[in-house]
Design an enzyme around this catalytic site. Structure first.
Site, PDB file in Angstrom:
ATOM      1  N   VAL A 140      -3.903   7.003  -0.046  1.00  0.00           N
ATOM      2  CA  VAL A 140      -3.040   6.656   1.088  1.00  0.00           C
ATOM      3  C   VAL A 140      -3.765   5.716   2.041  1.00  0.00           C
ATOM      4  O   VAL A 140      -3.181   4.748   2.533  1.00  0.00           O
ATOM      5  CB  VAL A 140      -2.547   7.921   1.828  1.00  0.00           C
ATOM      6  CG1 VAL A 140      -1.892   7.572   3.147  1.00  0.00           C
ATOM      7  CG2 VAL A 140      -1.576   8.691   0.950  1.00  0.00           C
ATOM      8  N   ALA A 178       0.857   6.002  -4.166  1.00  0.00           N
ATOM      9  CA  ALA A 178      -0.253   6.445  -3.328  1.00  0.00           C
ATOM     10  C   ALA A 178      -0.281   7.963  -3.224  1.00  0.00           C
ATOM     11  O   ALA A 178       0.764   8.610  -3.158  1.00  0.00           O
ATOM     12  CB  ALA A 178      -0.132   5.832  -1.932  1.00  0.00           C
ATOM     13  N   CYS A 179      -1.487   8.522  -3.193  1.00  0.00           N
ATOM     14  CA  CYS A 179      -1.649   9.958  -2.987  1.00  0.00           C
ATOM     15  C   CYS A 179      -2.675  10.178  -1.885  1.00  0.00           C
ATOM     16  O   CYS A 179      -3.467   9.294  -1.584  1.00  0.00           O
ATOM     17  CB  CYS A 179      -2.068  10.654  -4.274  1.00  0.00           C
ATOM     18  SG  CYS A 179      -3.740  10.274  -4.784  1.00  0.00           S
ATOM     19  N   GLY A 180      -2.642  11.345  -1.302  1.00  0.00           N
ATOM     20  CA  GLY A 180      -3.490  11.628  -0.154  1.00  0.00           C
ATOM     21  C   GLY A 180      -4.927  11.935  -0.464  1.00  0.00           C
ATOM     22  O   GLY A 180      -5.815  11.635   0.320  1.00  0.00           O
ATOM     23  N   GLY A 213      -6.933  11.075  -3.254  1.00  0.00           N
ATOM     24  CA  GLY A 213      -7.794  10.237  -4.066  1.00  0.00           C
ATOM     25  C   GLY A 213      -7.044   9.547  -5.173  1.00  0.00           C
ATOM     26  O   GLY A 213      -5.832   9.475  -5.183  1.00  0.00           O
TER      27      GLY A 213
END
Length: 92
Positions: A40, A7-9, A11
């Site tokens: 995220v 997961a990334c913040g 996109g």
């Protein structure tokens, strides 16, 4: 089979790159795995469906409702060495 979520913040773009790094590292470590990627926001609601969630260290606290998933915080999301070390620690 190990189910992993990257997961990334910001996109989906960076989480796709992280996903590819994780797949490479886990394959080298000998794990049979299925790696998915998400933002995220999406990952917070999906985390409990995975064995392992890899996310930037700053977002770890947002995964308090991850069920049995082990949440791994990374300082450098693209560091294969850090991914390997932290995954080994989380799965031992």
């Amino acid at each position: 089979m190990l189910k992993v979520l990257a997961a990334c913040g910001n996109g989906m773009g960076s989480s796709l790159i992280i996903k590819m790094k994780i797949e490479k590292v886990l394959k080298e470590m000998g794990y049979d795995c299925e790696v998915h990627h998400a933002s995220v926001g999406q990952a917070k609601s999906d985390a409990r469906n995975f064995d392992l969630v890899l996310v930037s260290q700053v977002f770890v606290k947002e995964f308090s409702n991850a069920g049995n998933a082990k949440v791994v915080g990374l300082v450098n999301l693209l560091s294969e060495q850090e991914i390997k070390e932290k995954v080994e620690s989380a799965l031992s």
